[in-house]
Write a protein that holds these residues in place. Structure first.
Motif, PDB file in Angstrom:
ATOM      1  N   ASN A 461      22.985  53.772  31.672  1.00 50.42           N
ATOM      2  CA  ASN A 461      21.709  54.482  31.587  1.00 50.42           C
ATOM      3  C   ASN A 461      20.506  53.540  31.611  1.00 50.42           C
ATOM      4  O   ASN A 461      19.394  53.961  31.857  1.00 50.42           O
ATOM      5  CB  ASN A 461      21.659  55.349  30.323  1.00 50.42           C
ATOM      6  N   MET A 571      15.407  57.509  35.397  1.00 50.38           N
ATOM      7  CA  MET A 571      15.464  58.031  34.032  1.00 50.38           C
ATOM      8  C   MET A 571      14.470  57.303  33.132  1.00 50.38           C
ATOM      9  O   MET A 571      13.903  57.891  32.222  1.00 50.38           O
ATOM     10  CB  MET A 571      16.856  57.766  33.467  1.00 50.38           C
ATOM     11  N   ASN A 602      27.943  64.038  33.630  1.00 52.07           N
ATOM     12  CA  ASN A 602      27.816  63.064  32.544  1.00 52.07           C
ATOM     13  C   ASN A 602      26.514  62.299  32.576  1.00 52.07           C
ATOM     14  O   ASN A 602      25.894  62.058  31.548  1.00 52.07           O
ATOM     15  CB  ASN A 602      28.953  62.039  32.617  1.00 52.07           C
ATOM     16  N   TYR A 603      26.158  61.864  33.777  1.00 55.02           N
ATOM     17  CA  TYR A 603      25.000  60.986  33.885  1.00 55.02           C
ATOM     18  C   TYR A 603      23.814  61.644  34.575  1.00 55.02           C
ATOM     19  O   TYR A 603      22.700  61.174  34.457  1.00 55.02           O
ATOM     20  CB  TYR A 603      25.363  59.714  34.660  1.00 55.02           C
TER      21      TYR A 603
END
Ligand SMILES: *[C@@H]1O[C@H](CO)[C@@H](O)[C@H](O)[C@H]1NC(C)=O
Ligand SMILES: *[C@@H]1O[C@H](CO)[C@@H](O)[C@H](O)[C@H]1NC(C)=O
Ligand SMILES: *[C@@H]1O[C@H](CO)[C@@H](O)[C@H](O)[C@H]1NC(C)=O
Ligand SMILES: *[C@@H]1O[C@H](CO)[C@@H](O)[C@H](O)[C@H]1NC(C)=O
Ligand SMILES: *[C@@H]1O[C@H](CO)[C@@H](O)[C@H](O)[C@H]1NC(C)=O
Ligand SMILES: *[C@@H]1O[C@H](CO)[C@@H](O)[C@H](O)[C@H]1NC(C)=O
Length: 728
Positions: A461, A571, A602-603
């Protein structure tokens, strides 16, 4: 190296107005300011002891430095008065022309030097007659037990010092077709017979295996010659002596104290009389009962170093740490002792305080180790930078690397922007530059540059991501809903651009050209204006003073201001927006939400790539290995490989520089890795990696823009080939 002059200029540049002192210290009310570097582990020395110091009448206050060189810079600016430094740091002060004095040695054990290196040989090596010959002829074809390679705190010697010792007995190899590392190994192999030089020769594991296969004699005497690694029985200080005593080899260097202890405690195992100290002049000495053997090289203890003006007071302070010759453990004295990392020992005063140069001259061999002649012509790795700060950090990196013997030396060259840097790497003016994922396609396609290393982090992330964001009140929920919407990209031809088009081409089972033509109602991708004249391409873009506002914030602003329906952002930008960390007037209370990639719940992201990339030309294999070797070594020395390191680091590659974040490298970077890392955990488990997919996917070309939206007239159609990045 332009070392000295560059640093002089550099220091002047970062000078800030110094605090005018009341007393002789530069702190409040003339207090002495101690520069402390916090270790990386959980044991926070500064936060524990600085308050004790400051709440007492010690007359000392703390300033937290990023690393030891940062403390030196602060000292040269006059912002701090003293600190603890390694003898290697003193070499750097000499290059940087910083005016300081050494006041005390911080002896962590009761002996004069931190390290005194002797050579021990099996007496069978000594000439038959009592003639004196050179060490070279005595050691020629002997079997060396090496003190060990690899970044390890138990290792007594840095790369520079090891190499210096090696240079005292070998003949330098300067073959221009070989890398510096290979030349060094070759010199050893030419000199010695079957030996054990265990541990990594270079950090890139596959290259290490190649070199070991090329020079098998240097591993032949190891316990496990096929591995020749740090787990070998003959690795490291004690391993080298075991190697000697067991007769696997007949020569080694070793720490003097250690030899005494080793032979002292193992008289039953080894007959001390079979071995001797070999001196640098070719003479020898008996081992047993010899407390003062001839030493090849000495490394001083860490040192208390003070600004010249404050030296006298720092000397007094250090003397005050002891109460009638006993270390005081409590109160401010105890706190200060802990901050000086004295391990409960007393500072040993120098009377009078000495300049770094004079001080180091007293330690035999140490200074000489730093003035070794290299091969001619000398080699460098030129790193391209784009700002004064980047240039300064790069130059300190270059110094720090030189002190630790990283060769070829790094040099720094400043250009006006990243594009100019990429061009400079392309035409050979520079060797490497660090750039974001936005350059991946362009570098390979237009400039024949490849990412030879990646700035990686296992926290995916925190790497570079591309996510589709829409307004929360919109009726858009999944990727397919984006059909017919107005899209905003941070830039044309960058990471988001290629990621999105590729993703859509995949799920729509269509070509890039058709996606561009039919999928979105309009597209704002700053940079297209360079190629296309049709204003339709600018429709969703934010304009300021007649210019398209590009970048992540430009695309975000287009979404927030309702000029587009979807923006493709990282992000990180989204998190900044949500946390209200974007200080711009256009930031409103408009809520935005991500639309996740269907196959990536998930991401959520449409693609991810590593934080940054070290780009280099596809040059010869040798040159590429050389660059990878140097960069990974710098990463090993100054990166984050030792997360629990309690002691101060000399230089931090991935940390703020001069209070600024992400200079030269990104602060989030955990390591520099070759592309091999993408095949390992956790990277191989995360879908939609951009670098990996570059290999086999047809990328969108500029020519695809032609006729894509309305009647576009291309100003320029680049002839571009399929993007096929050859990964190392
Ligand atoms: C040094 O050691 C090697 C390996 O044990 C041996 O082959 C060689 O003969 C020794 N040299 C001398 C001069 O003792
Ligand atoms: C340099 O190394 C290459 C490859 O090992 C070898 O072919 C060449 O002869 C060497 N050149 C010199 C001058 O030793
Ligand atoms: C010293 O070297 C000789 C020749 O290699 C060897 O025979 C002998 O065992 C070695 N001595 C010791 C104590 O290992
Ligand atoms: C040591 O420090 C104390 C407290 O700051 C001071 O009163 C004393 O004079 C100092 N002693 C010496 C020998 O400097
Ligand atoms: C590379 O480009 C720079 C600036 O454009 C130029 O000054 C230099 O001569 C070029 N170098 C080479 C090797 O082409
Ligand atoms: C990564 O970020 C996404 C979106 O913010 C979040 O849903 C997810 O839990 C995070 N994943 C990890 C492994 O932290």
């Amino acid at each position: 190296m332009c070392v000295k002059m560059c640093l002089k200029v550099l220091l002047l540049f970062v000078f800030v107005s110094s605090v005018s002192p009341q007393g002789s210290g530069s702190g409040t009310d003339g207090k002495l300011r101690l520069c402390v570097v916090e270790g990386r582990g959980s044991y926070k020395r500064a936060s524990k002891y600085c308050p004790v110091l400051e709440q007492s009448d010690s007359g000392v206050e703390c300033v937290i430095g990023q690393d030891r060189l940062d403390c030196l810079r602060r000292m040269s600016k006059g912002a701090v008065d003293f600190g603890v430094f390694s003898p290697e740091d003193l070499i750097a002060t000499q290059w940087a022309d910083i005016n300081v004095l050494v006041t005390d040695e911080v002896r962590q054990r009761p002996r004069k030097y931190a390290s005194s290196i002797v050579a021990v040989i099996n007496k069978s090596l000594l000439p038959e007659l009592d003639t004196v010959s050179s060490v070279h002829s005595i050691l020629k074809r002997s079997s060396m037990c090496h003190i060990g390679l690899g970044a390890d705190e138990r290792r007594p010697l840095s790369e520079t010092l090891t190499e210096y010792l090696e240079s005292l007995v070998t003949r330098k190899s300067c073959n221009e077709t070989l890398s510096v590392a290979e030349n060094r190994i070759k010199a050893m192999a030419d000199m010695f017979g079957n030996s054990c030089r265990a541990g990594p020769w270079v950090l890139d594991a596959s290259r290490d295996a190649e070199l070991k296969a090329l020079f098998p004699s240097l591993c032949a005497a190891c316990d496990r010659p096929s591995k020749c690694d740090r787990h070998d029985r003959y690795w490291g200080p004690s391993g080298a002596l075991t190697c000697l005593v067991e007769g696997a080899g007949n020569f080694t260097w070793a720490e003097a104290d250690f030899v005494g202890g080793y032979f002292g405690s193992r008289t039953g195992v080894a007959n001390t009389e079979d071995f001797a100290y070999l001196c640098r002049d070719g003479t020898w000495q008996e081992i047993h009962e010899n407390k003062e053997p001839c030493v090849w090289l000495r490394r001083p203890w860490p040192l208390l170093v003070a600004k010249t003006k404050a030296a006298e007071e720092v000397s007094r302070l250090a003397a005050n740490l002891t109460n009638a010759g006993v270390v005081v453990s409590g109160g401010w004295r105890g706190a200060l002792t802990a901050l000086l990392e004295a391990n409960g020992a007393l500072p040993a005063p120098l009377r009078p305080p000495s300049t770094p140069l004079d001080y180091l001259a007293g330690a035999g061999g140490f200074r000489e180790a730093y003035s070794q002649a290299g091969c001619t012509p000398s080699r460098h790795i030129v790193m391209c930078t784009t700002s004064i700060l980047e240039q300064n950090k790069c130059e300190w990196l270059s110094e720090a690397g030189a002190v630790y013997g990283v060769e070829p030396a790094v040099q720094c060259l400043r250009k006006e922007d990243r594009e100019a840097c990429m061009v400079a790497v392309k035409n050979g003016t520079c060797d490497v530059t660090v750039a974001s994922g936005d350059w991946l396609v362009r570098a390979e396609r237009d400039m024949s540059l490849i990412p030879i290393l990646h700035e990686t982090t296992p926290i995916i992330n925190q790497s570079t991501t591309v996510v589709a964001y829409v307004r929360e009140d919109s009726k858009l929920f999944k990727m397919a809903d984006l059909k017919g919407t107005r899209a905003a990209f941070p830039s044309f031809d960058g990471l988001a651009w290629h990621s999105v088009l590729r993703y859509l081409a995949n799920i729509e089972k269509n070509t890039c050209k058709d996606i561009l033509k039919g999928f979105f109602k309009s597209i704002c991708a700053p940079g297209t204006e360079k190629y296309l004249t049709d204003s339709k391409w600018m429709e969703g873009c934010v304009m300021e003073e007649g210019k398209v506002v590009g970048g992540e914030w430009g695309a975000l602003r287009s979404l927030v201001e309702g000029k587009s329906d979807v923006a493709f952002l990282s992000m990180a930008t989204y998190n900044q927006y949500v946390a209200k960390q974007i200080p711009e007037p256009w930031v409103k209370d408009i809520k935005i939400k991500p639309i996740c990639a269907e196959d990536n719940e998930n991401y959520c992201f449409l693609s991810w790539s590593n934080i940054g990339h070290v780009f280099a030309k596809k040059t010869t294999i040798m040159r590429r290995q050389e660059i990878v070797n140097v960069m990974t070594k710098l990463d090993q020395l100054f990166g984050k490989h030792n997360p629990n390191q309690a002691s101060a680091v000399m230089f931090s590659l991935y940390g703020p520089y001069n209070h600024q974040n992400n200079i030269l490298f990104h602060d989030n970077t955990k390591a520099l890795s070759t592309s091999d890392v993408l095949r390992t955990h956790p990277f191989d488990k995360v879908p939609l990696n951009f670098e990996r997919s570059l290999k086999d996917v047809d990328s969108c070309h500029v020519s695809d823009l032609t006729g894509a939206v309305g009647n576009v007239v291309p100003k320029l159609v680049l002839i571009v080939s399929m993007v096929s990045v050859l990964f190392l």
